[in-house]
Scaffold this active site. Structure first.
Site, short mmCIF file in Angstrom:
data_model
loop_
_atom_site.label_atom_id
_atom_site.label_comp_id
_atom_site.label_asym_id
_atom_site.label_seq_id
_atom_site.Cartn_x
_atom_site.Cartn_y
_atom_site.Cartn_z
N ASN A 71 0.85 -1.20 0.00
CA ASN A 71 0.00 0.00 0.00
C ASN A 71 0.88 1.24 0.00
O ASN A 71 2.10 1.14 -0.02
CB ASN A 71 -0.96 -0.02 1.19
CG ASN A 71 -0.20 -0.07 2.51
OD1 ASN A 71 0.56 0.83 2.82
ND2 ASN A 71 -0.39 -1.15 3.27
N LYS A 90 8.67 -17.47 -10.38
CA LYS A 90 8.04 -16.28 -10.98
C LYS A 90 6.89 -16.71 -11.88
O LYS A 90 7.07 -17.60 -12.75
CB LYS A 90 9.10 -15.53 -11.79
CG LYS A 90 8.58 -14.24 -12.36
CD LYS A 90 9.65 -13.53 -13.15
CE LYS A 90 9.05 -12.36 -13.90
NZ LYS A 90 9.96 -11.78 -14.86
N ASP A 96 -4.97 -9.65 12.77
CA ASP A 96 -4.96 -8.23 13.16
C ASP A 96 -4.00 -8.09 14.34
O ASP A 96 -4.29 -8.58 15.45
CB ASP A 96 -6.38 -7.78 13.52
CG ASP A 96 -6.45 -6.27 13.67
OD1 ASP A 96 -5.67 -5.71 14.48
OD2 ASP A 96 -7.25 -5.63 12.96
N VAL A 147 -2.84 -5.50 16.16
CA VAL A 147 -3.20 -4.66 17.31
C VAL A 147 -4.30 -5.34 18.14
O VAL A 147 -4.30 -5.28 19.38
CB VAL A 147 -3.55 -3.23 16.83
CG1 VAL A 147 -4.96 -3.10 16.34
CG2 VAL A 147 -3.25 -2.20 17.89
N LYS A 170 -13.58 1.39 15.63
CA LYS A 170 -12.34 0.59 15.75
C LYS A 170 -11.74 0.69 17.16
O LYS A 170 -11.19 -0.27 17.67
CB LYS A 170 -11.30 1.04 14.72
CG LYS A 170 -11.67 0.56 13.33
CD LYS A 170 -10.71 1.02 12.28
CE LYS A 170 -11.27 0.62 10.92
NZ LYS A 170 -10.52 1.16 9.81
N LYS A 211 -11.32 -2.91 18.71
CA LYS A 211 -9.94 -3.41 18.91
C LYS A 211 -9.48 -3.23 20.35
O LYS A 211 -8.32 -3.46 20.65
CB LYS A 211 -8.99 -2.70 17.93
CG LYS A 211 -9.32 -3.01 16.46
CD LYS A 211 -8.29 -2.42 15.50
CE LYS A 211 -8.74 -2.58 14.06
NZ LYS A 211 -7.70 -3.14 13.18
O1 C5P Z 1 -8.92 -2.13 10.70
P1 C5P Z 1 -7.87 -1.18 10.21
O2 C5P Z 1 -6.83 -1.84 9.37
O3 C5P Z 1 -8.39 0.08 9.63
O4 C5P Z 1 -7.16 -0.72 11.57
C1 C5P Z 1 -6.05 0.10 11.56
C2 C5P Z 1 -5.25 -0.13 12.83
O5 C5P Z 1 -5.06 -1.52 13.04
C3 C5P Z 1 -3.85 0.44 12.69
O6 C5P Z 1 -3.45 0.84 13.99
C4 C5P Z 1 -3.05 -0.74 12.16
O7 C5P Z 1 -1.68 -0.62 12.48
C5 C5P Z 1 -3.71 -1.89 12.90
N1 C5P Z 1 -3.70 -3.16 12.14
C6 C5P Z 1 -3.00 -4.25 12.64
N2 C5P Z 1 -3.02 -5.44 11.98
C7 C5P Z 1 -3.71 -5.59 10.85
C8 C5P Z 1 -4.43 -4.50 10.32
C9 C5P Z 1 -4.40 -3.29 10.99
O8 C5P Z 1 -2.35 -4.11 13.69
N3 C5P Z 1 -3.71 -6.74 10.23
#
Ligand code: C5P
Length: 416
Positions: A210, A289, A306, A308, A337, A341
């Site tokens: 990204n 490849k 995820d 966090v 969020k 989270k």
């Molecule tokens: O759900 P979203 O991706 O928008 O959430 C963003 C937050 O979650 C950010 O703090 C990002 O660093 C964290 N994140 C994470 N692991 C993931 C996706 C997002 O820690 N797989």
């Protein structure tokens, strides 16, 4: 010795014999890593040539208030906004009196009125002038207005007098300016910060990723170091130089980042998740490849863990800050969020805007907790990171002890 890396110091030089020392001062500030710009008054140019200060700062010297070229580039308002600290050295008795009266006839006077930055003066004048009641009263007014004063020192003066009025030594001034940034508000705390994007491999040569540049996370790491924290930066692939005195763990994929964060979390006090982690990875990474023989192709993706979320479930006592990069319903999505989270705070930003967010040098965010929703208006990511570290330190201390440190400048509270 403290560093001035990432710090923007605007040096104002006024017309006294000590102006010759400002060349050494600019060199000392630059040696400590500062980005230095210089303003000279017309009388300062009688004592030292702008070319000297241009060569030492690496930028043209600003002197004229009305200059169409300058206004098209960095005019007085831009200069005033650009600075983290406006340091006037030497500050003559005349300059000090002008500051007291808010005189804006010179570029230096106009910038003084316009700047939101901390103003610091290093006075230099004859000892009789320094002690004159008019100057004493002027100094009292400036101190009352939160202008910081360095020096003067005592000794033999250029005019032959002995007494107070010599400009402080350039190295001492530069070190005092560096100390200004060492807030100590997170002294001794262990921080983990994730930054940048992750790369999810498709085959040995291709990946999906990204647009995250890592600038915000790296700026947070610098600001946390200034605040006295021990910082572990878990970074995806970015082209930024790592802040000094920071433990850096370079990772590629979300799975790598997850492992590195879990390991570092064992001893951490605060976790700031600023990375733009890929939500999905390829279900199968091709070992070779992929050839372009087919007219079309499709890839299957599996959801990434995820990070966090996992950390907040495992470490209930860890203070956790997430980031929400949104293109619509920015604060509403961020608040959801924050709850889902189980975060202590979330920083929301609108990545649909081209002037801020991904890869830009500036950002504008909302600092959101269960109690607060504060808009931190558009500024450089470096300045914003300092404000966010103050928000984090405040809220972290409140959650642990109920104590609160200094507030953030220029923040506006919004309705929840
Ligand atoms: O759900 P979203 O991706 O928008 O959430 C963003 C937050 O979650 C950010 O703090 C990002 O660093 C964290 N994140 C994470 N692991 C993931 C996706 C997002 O820690 N797989």
């Amino acid at each position: 010795m403290s560093s001035l890396c990432n710090k923007r110091i605007l040096v104002g030089v006024t017309g006294g014999i000590a102006a010759y020392k400002s060349a050494e001062l600019v060199r000392c500030l630059a040696n400590l890593g500062a980005d230095v710009r210089v303003i000279m008054t017309s009388s300062a140019m009688e004592f030292i040539r702008p070319l000297t200060l241009q060569a030492l700062s690496g930028h043209p010297v600003h002197s004229a208030l009305v200059d169409s070229d300058a206004e098209a580039g960095m005019g007085h308002i831009e200069l005033a906004r650009w600075a983290d600290v406006f340091l006037i050295a030497p500050a003559t008795a005349h300059c000090i009196a002008d500051l007291v009266h808010g005189k804006a006839a010179s570029l230096l006077g106009a910038v003084y009125l316009a700047t939101p930055a901390q103003v610091v003066i290093a006075p230099a004048m004859n000892q009789g002038m320094w002690h004159h009641p008019a100057n004493v009263a002027n100094m009292a007014v400036l101190k009352q207005r939160d202008v910081k004063v360095i020096g003067p020192t005592s000794g033999l003066q250029a005019c032959g007098d002995v007494g107070l009025g010599r400009m402080e030594a350039p190295l001492e001034i530069a070190e005092r300016i560096a100390e200004h940034f060492s807030t100590g508000i997170l002294q001794g705390k262990q921080l983990i910060i994730t930054a940048g994007p992750t790369r999810e491999a498709i085959d040995p040569v291709r990946y999906i990723s990204n647009r995250s540049s890592g600038k915000m996370g790296y700026a947070l790491a610098s600001a946390a170091l200034d605040a006295g924290a021990h910082v572990t930066l878990v970074s995806g692939p970015v082209s930024l130089s790592t802040p000094e005195h920071c433990v850096v763990k370079q990772v590629e994929s979300a799975a790598d980042m997850h492992r590195a964060v879990l390991h570092a979390c064992e001893t951490a006090d605060i976790f700031i998740a600023a990375a733009a982690v890929a939500d999905y990875r390829c279900a199968d990474i091709n070992q070779q490849k992929i050839k372009k023989n087919a007219a079309s192709m499709s890839l299957e993706f599996t959801k990434n863990i995820d990070i966090v979320n996992t950390v907040s479930s495992l470490h209930e006592n860890l203070y956790i800050v997430g980031f929400a990069a949104e293109t619509e319903n920015v604060t509403a999505n961020a608040k959801r969020k924050l709850k889902d989270k189980k975060l202590n705070a979330i920083v929301a930003n609108d990545v649909s805007r081209h002037d801020i967010g991904f890869d830009a040098d500036e950002n504008e965010v909302h600092w959101i907790t269960t109690q607060d929703d504060v808009c931190l208006p558009k500024k450089s990511k470096i300045q914003l990171a300092r404000d966010l570290i103050i928000c984090i330190a405040n809220d972290f201390n409140k959650s642990k002890t109920g104590a609160v440190c200094d507030g953030v400048h220029n923040a506006t509270s919004t309705d929840q």
